[in-house]
Design a protein around this motif. Structure first.
Motif, PDB file in Angstrom:
ATOM      1  N   GLY A   1       0.712  -1.373  -0.074  1.00  0.00           N
ATOM      2  CA  GLY A   1       0.160  -0.104  -0.022  1.00  0.00           C
ATOM      3  C   GLY A   1       0.903   1.316  -0.012  1.00  0.00           C
ATOM      4  N   GLY A   2       1.919   1.439  -0.564  1.00  0.00           N
ATOM      5  CA  GLY A   2       2.684   2.461  -0.721  1.00  0.00           C
ATOM      6  C   GLY A   2       3.731   3.012   0.542  1.00  0.00           C
ATOM      7  N   VAL A   3       3.677   2.095   1.538  1.00  0.00           N
ATOM      8  CA  VAL A   3       4.335   2.444   2.699  1.00  0.00           C
ATOM      9  C   VAL A   3       5.829   2.712   2.441  1.00  0.00           C
ATOM     10  CG1 VAL A   3       5.133   1.619   4.867  1.00  0.00           C
ATOM     11  CG2 VAL A   3       2.990   1.071   3.948  1.00  0.00           C
ATOM     12  N   MET A   4       6.387   1.949   1.414  1.00  0.00           N
ATOM     13  CA  MET A   4       7.889   2.238   1.088  1.00  0.00           C
ATOM     14  C   MET A   4       8.002   3.563   0.596  1.00  0.00           C
ATOM     15  SD  MET A   4       9.972  -0.108   1.760  1.00  0.00           S
ATOM     16  CE  MET A   4      11.762   0.168   0.849  1.00  0.00           C
ATOM     17  N   ARG A   5       6.997   4.066  -0.199  1.00  0.00           N
ATOM     18  CA  ARG A   5       7.063   5.284  -0.755  1.00  0.00           C
ATOM     19  C   ARG A   5       7.211   6.319   0.158  1.00  0.00           C
ATOM     20  NH1 ARG A   5       6.511   6.329  -6.298  1.00  0.00           N
ATOM     21  NH2 ARG A   5       5.900   4.362  -7.506  1.00  0.00           N
ATOM     22  N   VAL A   6       6.535   6.351   1.557  1.00  0.00           N
ATOM     23  CA  VAL A   6       6.438   6.987   2.460  1.00  0.00           C
ATOM     24  C   VAL A   6       7.660   7.110   3.185  1.00  0.00           C
ATOM     25  CG1 VAL A   6       5.131   7.449   4.820  1.00  0.00           C
ATOM     26  CG2 VAL A   6       3.803   6.776   2.742  1.00  0.00           C
ATOM     27  N   LEU A   7       8.268   5.879   3.372  1.00  0.00           N
ATOM     28  CA  LEU A   7       9.458   5.759   4.054  1.00  0.00           C
ATOM     29  C   LEU A   7      10.413   6.558   3.163  1.00  0.00           C
ATOM     30  CD1 LEU A   7       9.341   2.108   5.560  1.00  0.00           C
ATOM     31  CD2 LEU A   7       9.365   4.235   6.768  1.00  0.00           C
ATOM     32  N   GLY A   8      10.438   6.462   1.903  1.00  0.00           N
ATOM     33  CA  GLY A   8      11.386   7.032   0.945  1.00  0.00           C
ATOM     34  C   GLY A   8      11.512   8.511   0.984  1.00  0.00           C
ATOM     35  N   SER A   9      10.357   9.067   1.444  1.00  0.00           N
ATOM     36  CA  SER A   9      10.128  10.387   1.629  1.00  0.00           C
ATOM     37  C   SER A   9      10.614  11.091   2.617  1.00  0.00           C
ATOM     38  CB  SER A   9       8.590  10.791   1.443  1.00  0.00           C
ATOM     39  OG  SER A   9       7.901  10.420   2.426  1.00  0.00           O
ATOM     40  N   LEU A  10      11.121  10.292   3.721  1.00  0.00           N
ATOM     41  CA  LEU A  10      11.758  10.597   5.031  1.00  0.00           C
ATOM     42  C   LEU A  10      13.182  11.261   4.784  1.00  0.00           C
ATOM     43  CD1 LEU A  10      10.427   8.156   7.355  1.00  0.00           C
ATOM     44  CD2 LEU A  10       9.294  10.374   6.843  1.00  0.00           C
ATOM     45  N   THR A  11      13.137  12.612   4.647  1.00  0.00           N
ATOM     46  CA  THR A  11      14.362  13.199   4.433  1.00  0.00           C
ATOM     47  C   THR A  11      15.829  13.046   5.193  1.00  0.00           C
ATOM     48  OG1 THR A  11      13.599  15.259   5.216  1.00  0.00           O
ATOM     49  CG2 THR A  11      13.309  15.006   2.903  1.00  0.00           C
ATOM     50  N   ASN A  12      15.268  12.745   6.160  1.00  0.00           N
ATOM     51  CA  ASN A  12      16.321  12.470   7.304  1.00  0.00           C
ATOM     52  C   ASN A  12      16.777  11.002   7.630  1.00  0.00           C
ATOM     53  OD1 ASN A  12      16.892  15.214   7.980  1.00  0.00           O
ATOM     54  ND2 ASN A  12      14.892  15.144   9.016  1.00  0.00           N
ATOM     55  N   LEU A  13      16.248  10.161   6.861  1.00  0.00           N
ATOM     56  CA  LEU A  13      16.182   8.621   7.143  1.00  0.00           C
ATOM     57  C   LEU A  13      17.448   8.162   6.466  1.00  0.00           C
ATOM     58  CD1 LEU A  13      15.006   6.248   8.495  1.00  0.00           C
ATOM     59  CD2 LEU A  13      14.046   5.825   6.193  1.00  0.00           C
ATOM     60  N   ARG A  14      18.541   7.540   7.338  1.00  0.00           N
ATOM     61  CA  ARG A  14      19.671   7.101   7.002  1.00  0.00           C
ATOM     62  C   ARG A  14      20.005   5.764   7.209  1.00  0.00           C
ATOM     63  NH1 ARG A  14      20.271  12.322   8.350  1.00  0.00           N
ATOM     64  NH2 ARG A  14      21.948  13.482   7.078  1.00  0.00           N
ATOM     65  N   ILE A  15      19.212   4.998   7.978  1.00  0.00           N
ATOM     66  CA  ILE A  15      19.077   3.682   8.133  1.00  0.00           C
ATOM     67  C   ILE A  15      17.899   2.945   8.249  1.00  0.00           C
ATOM     68  CG2 ILE A  15      20.029   1.754   9.861  1.00  0.00           C
ATOM     69  CD1 ILE A  15      22.153   3.466  10.832  1.00  0.00           C
ATOM     70  N   LEU A  16      17.403   1.975   7.325  1.00  0.00           N
ATOM     71  CA  LEU A  16      16.330   1.194   7.593  1.00  0.00           C
ATOM     72  C   LEU A  16      16.607  -0.174   7.501  1.00  0.00           C
ATOM     73  CD1 LEU A  16      13.235   1.111   7.084  1.00  0.00           C
ATOM     74  CD2 LEU A  16      13.603   1.228   4.719  1.00  0.00           C
ATOM     75  N   LYS A  17      15.991  -0.932   8.402  1.00  0.00           N
ATOM     76  CA  LYS A  17      16.041  -2.461   8.725  1.00  0.00           C
ATOM     77  C   LYS A  17      14.648  -2.940   8.746  1.00  0.00           C
ATOM     78  CE  LYS A  17      20.576  -1.973  11.008  1.00  0.00           C
ATOM     79  NZ  LYS A  17      21.219  -2.290  12.173  1.00  0.00           N
ATOM     80  N   VAL A  18      14.394  -4.170   7.939  1.00  0.00           N
ATOM     81  CA  VAL A  18      13.167  -4.768   8.109  1.00  0.00           C
ATOM     82  C   VAL A  18      13.573  -6.187   8.201  1.00  0.00           C
ATOM     83  CG1 VAL A  18      11.223  -5.271   6.778  1.00  0.00           C
ATOM     84  CG2 VAL A  18      12.317  -3.039   6.170  1.00  0.00           C
ATOM     85  N   VAL A  19      13.260  -6.777   9.112  1.00  0.00           N
ATOM     86  CA  VAL A  19      13.258  -8.273   9.564  1.00  0.00           C
ATOM     87  C   VAL A  19      11.968  -8.810   9.857  1.00  0.00           C
ATOM     88  CG1 VAL A  19      14.409  -9.780  11.117  1.00  0.00           C
ATOM     89  CG2 VAL A  19      15.464  -7.459  10.629  1.00  0.00           C
ATOM     90  N   GLY A  20      11.691  -9.868   9.097  1.00  0.00           N
ATOM     91  CA  GLY A  20      10.429 -10.803   9.260  1.00  0.00           C
ATOM     92  C   GLY A  20      10.777 -12.120   9.829  1.00  0.00           C
ATOM     93  N   ASP A  21      10.021 -13.255   9.547  1.00  0.00           N
ATOM     94  CA  ASP A  21      10.246 -14.633   9.820  1.00  0.00           C
ATOM     95  C   ASP A  21      10.284 -15.653   8.622  1.00  0.00           C
ATOM     96  OD1 ASP A  21       7.548 -14.847   9.190  1.00  0.00           O
ATOM     97  OD2 ASP A  21       7.016 -15.387  11.118  1.00  0.00           O
ATOM     98  N   GLY A  22      10.597 -14.982   7.477  1.00  0.00           N
ATOM     99  CA  GLY A  22      10.440 -15.896   6.345  1.00  0.00           C
ATOM    100  C   GLY A  22       9.152 -16.211   5.658  1.00  0.00           C
ATOM    101  N   HIS A  23       7.947 -15.583   6.397  1.00  0.00           N
ATOM    102  CA  HIS A  23       6.560 -15.406   5.721  1.00  0.00           C
ATOM    103  C   HIS A  23       6.025 -14.352   5.317  1.00  0.00           C
ATOM    104  CE1 HIS A  23       6.705 -19.896   6.702  1.00  0.00           C
ATOM    105  NE2 HIS A  23       6.945 -19.491   7.696  1.00  0.00           N
ATOM    106  N   HIS A  24       6.668 -13.222   5.933  1.00  0.00           N
ATOM    107  CA  HIS A  24       6.035 -11.842   5.683  1.00  0.00           C
ATOM    108  C   HIS A  24       6.572 -11.265   4.480  1.00  0.00           C
ATOM    109  CE1 HIS A  24       5.895 -12.442  10.050  1.00  0.00           C
ATOM    110  NE2 HIS A  24       4.634 -11.930   9.899  1.00  0.00           N
ATOM    111  N   GLN A  25       5.848 -10.448   3.764  1.00  0.00           N
ATOM    112  CA  GLN A  25       5.877  -9.877   2.338  1.00  0.00           C
ATOM    113  C   GLN A  25       6.422  -8.412   2.335  1.00  0.00           C
ATOM    114  OE1 GLN A  25       2.396 -10.939   0.137  1.00  0.00           O
ATOM    115  NE2 GLN A  25       2.880 -12.800   0.214  1.00  0.00           N
ATOM    116  N   ILE A  26       6.827  -8.028   1.434  1.00  0.00           N
ATOM    117  CA  ILE A  26       7.715  -6.773   1.397  1.00  0.00           C
ATOM    118  C   ILE A  26       7.426  -6.234  -0.065  1.00  0.00           C
ATOM    119  CG2 ILE A  26      10.131  -7.099   1.202  1.00  0.00           C
ATOM    120  CD1 ILE A  26      10.559  -4.569   2.318  1.00  0.00           C
TER     121      ILE A  26
END
Length: 200
Positions: free
Chosen positions: A120-145
């Protein structure tokens, strides 16, 4: 937690073996010097404390949720009152009903087991954060991105980590992540994700 925690006016770091709920208080007492708050349970109580700016100078928060799912309806918007917040970690199954309320001052976001968080466009929202320098996404093998970004996304991002995720769609614009220095991919599955048009 005992209510006496609110008397520790010089407290700077509060590390809890969470998820732990903070005691409610009826007055306007704050922890003005608190900078780090970890192991806090995600619930209506903490949303209210954030919204009332009880931790006006906090810079780092780790929130935890394990037993039920929680929508962001009040949680992320309540963080807007924490004007010095830089680092946010979320553990648990968070369902975003509206991905528009991430705090603009954040420089580091870590999300663990975010079920369907990146649709639903969440990555676009995260991408618009002008100060964001580190992004980490950790699932359990079943979650989708879903990596759906344009060429103006993540203008300051230096570190991007994905682990144990199913990448179901990937659309990355030319020149996206121009400052990226470290790309870490661990135990991820890719489905129909051509990267031929990506130029780092």
């Amino acid at each position: 937690m005992p209510k006496g925690i609110w008397k520790l006016q010089k407290l700077r770091h509060l590390y809890l073996d969470g998820p732990t709920s903070l005691p409610r208080t009826d007055n306007t007492v704050t922890l003005p010097n608190l900078q780090v708050l970890t192991g806090i349970a995600i619930n209506e109580g903490i949303e209210s404390l954030f919204a009332k700016a009880r931790f006006p100078n906090v810079r780092k928060i780790k929130l935890e949720l394990h037993s039920i799912r929680w929508t962001e309806s009040g949680l992320l918007s309540s963080l807007h009152h924490l004007r010095h917040l830089q680092t946010l970690k979320i553990y648990g199954l968070i369902l975003l009903s509206s991905p528009t309320s991430f705090h603009l001052t954040l420089t580091k976001i870590t999300i663990f087991v975010g079920a369907n968080l990146f649709g639903g466009g969440v990555m676009r929202v995260l991408g618009s954060l002008t100060n964001l320098r580190i992004l980490k996404v950790v699932g359990d093998g079943h979650h989708q991105i879903t990596l759906d970004c344009d060429e103006s996304s993540f203008c300051q991002l230096e570190v991007f980590k994905m682990a144990k995720m199913q990448v179901v769609h990937c659309s990355m614009g030319k020149g996206e992540m121009p400052r990226l220095q470290s790309l870490i991919i661990e135990c991820c599955d890719f489905f129909l994700c051509p990267l031929k048009n990506y130029v780092g």
